[in-house]
Write an enzyme that holds these catalytic residues in place. Structure first.
Site, PDB file in Angstrom:
ATOM      1  N   LYS A 128     -37.970  12.296  23.988  1.00  0.00           N
ATOM      2  CA  LYS A 128     -36.718  11.733  24.485  1.00  0.00           C
ATOM      3  C   LYS A 128     -35.826  11.468  23.287  1.00  0.00           C
ATOM      4  O   LYS A 128     -36.299  11.049  22.223  1.00  0.00           O
ATOM      5  CB  LYS A 128     -37.012  10.419  25.226  1.00  0.00           C
ATOM      6  N   LEU A 129     -34.529  11.706  23.451  1.00  0.00           N
ATOM      7  CA  LEU A 129     -33.561  11.507  22.384  1.00  0.00           C
ATOM      8  C   LEU A 129     -32.257  10.990  22.958  1.00  0.00           C
ATOM      9  O   LEU A 129     -31.933  11.256  24.124  1.00  0.00           O
ATOM     10  CB  LEU A 129     -33.251  12.830  21.662  1.00  0.00           C
ATOM     11  N   SER A 130     -31.485  10.305  22.153  1.00  0.00           N
ATOM     12  CA  SER A 130     -30.085  10.079  22.480  1.00  0.00           C
ATOM     13  C   SER A 130     -29.334  11.395  22.311  1.00  0.00           C
ATOM     14  O   SER A 130     -29.612  12.167  21.387  1.00  0.00           O
ATOM     15  CB  SER A 130     -29.464   9.038  21.544  1.00  0.00           C
ATOM     16  N   THR A 164     -26.290   7.056  21.514  1.00  0.00           N
ATOM     17  CA  THR A 164     -25.004   7.395  22.127  1.00  0.00           C
ATOM     18  C   THR A 164     -24.120   6.166  22.237  1.00  0.00           C
ATOM     19  O   THR A 164     -22.892   6.264  22.135  1.00  0.00           O
ATOM     20  CB  THR A 164     -25.230   8.038  23.505  1.00  0.00           C
ATOM     21  N   ALA A 165     -24.730   4.995  22.427  1.00  0.00           N
ATOM     22  CA  ALA A 165     -23.954   3.748  22.492  1.00  0.00           C
ATOM     23  C   ALA A 165     -23.183   3.520  21.196  1.00  0.00           C
ATOM     24  O   ALA A 165     -22.006   3.124  21.213  1.00  0.00           O
ATOM     25  CB  ALA A 165     -24.895   2.573  22.767  1.00  0.00           C
ATOM     26  N   HIS A 205     -29.588   0.337  28.597  1.00  0.00           N
ATOM     27  CA  HIS A 205     -30.779   0.234  29.442  1.00  0.00           C
ATOM     28  C   HIS A 205     -30.633  -0.892  30.465  1.00  0.00           C
ATOM     29  O   HIS A 205     -29.563  -1.123  31.014  1.00  0.00           O
ATOM     30  CB  HIS A 205     -32.033   0.056  28.583  1.00  0.00           C
TER      31      HIS A 205
END
Length: 276
Positions: A56-58, A112-113, A151
């Site tokens: 999983k990745l941004s 990404t945030a 989240h």
């Protein structure tokens, strides 16, 4: 049978997607996984090191050449959608025009945030980075003027006495008309086509099992969830697991390319070394 290292976060959307694989309910002949759970910023950093086979990745991390060169984006497992973006929160309302001059904390430079805040403020300096679960207490305690939360935090920030200054997902949608790409699943480019296809199949079958039998997966989700009631866990999954998760499709691909174009407008590419 190859055993691939697989990394994802303990957040409910990820444990929902991968729960049937982790519990051994879904098995794909010719494939096995060694599972590692970590927060998304740690996973992003591991990707820079090339530590995992599937992860999983941004999206902000995957868009950097340091990550997209060794890792191929998979069509399944993404967190991408509408009304699901990071929120900027504070103890009291602030003028948005002053935000670039405030002490703001984010969940990590490769998230990404973090990228969205840079886009929103015109690349203002970021005060600090913390694991996402520490941001609300830090802002509530007066350590920072504001924080970018992700989240499950979007569901519980009022419990910390915080107010939302801006929804960066809504801002993105007003700017582009597109869903917001938050996170993705990627596999090593070095894996052959057959293995990558098996990985995609395994994730799709695990997700399909969760859709059909959520009550079986729920104990696994709850065991890893942070600061959440069962109701909030369900809200989290409903928000972040959607049709884009099952298949990115043309609109999802367009959203990813648009995020890349926006990121390239900044003085530094997402994830580049910068003073914070």
């Amino acid at each position: 049978m190859p055993t691939l290292t697989l990394g994802y976060s303990p957040c409910p959307n990820d444990t929902y997607i991968f729960g049937a694989l982790a519990l051994g309910i879904v098995r794909v002949p010719g494939l096995a996984f060694d599972i590692r759970l970590a927060d998304v910023q740690t996973l992003n950093e591991w990707a820079l090191e090339g530590r995992l086979d599937v992860t999983k990745l941004s999206f902000a991390a995957w868009l950097t050449p340091e990550v997209s060169t060794p890792y191929a984006l998979l069509e399944v497992g993404a967190a991408l959608g509408r009304n699901c973006g990071p929120l900027v929160v504070a103890r009291a309302p602030l003028e948005l025009g002053t935000l670039r001059d405030k002490q703001v904390v984010t969940p990590g430079r490769l998230t990404t945030a973090h990228l969205l805040l840079r886009l929103f403020t015109g690349d203002a300096p970021i005060a600090a980075e913390l694991p996402f679960e520490r941001i609300m207490p830090a802002v509530a305690g007066g350590l920072y003027d504001a924080g970018v939360i992700i989240h499950e935090s979007r569901f519980v920030y009022p419990d910390f006495g915080l107010v939302c200054l801006v929804d960066l997902g809504e801002w993105w949608e007003r700017q582009t008309g597109l869903p917001l790409p938050l996170g993705c699943i990627a596999a090593r480019q070095a894996l052959d086509d057959t293995t990558q296809a098996l990985v995609t199949r395994a994730i799709r079958e695990s997700l399909a099992y969760a859709d059909a039998h959520p009550e079986v997966i729920w104990p696994y989700i709850a065991a890893h969830a942070q600061e959440m009631s069962a109701e909030v866990q369900a809200q989290h999954i409903a928000l972040y697991v959607n049709d884009f998760t099952r298949n990115l499709g043309p609109e999802g691909r367009q959203a990813i390319e648009t995020l890349h174009q926006y990121a390239q407008r900044l003085a530094l590419p997402p994830g580049a070394s910068q003073a914070v």
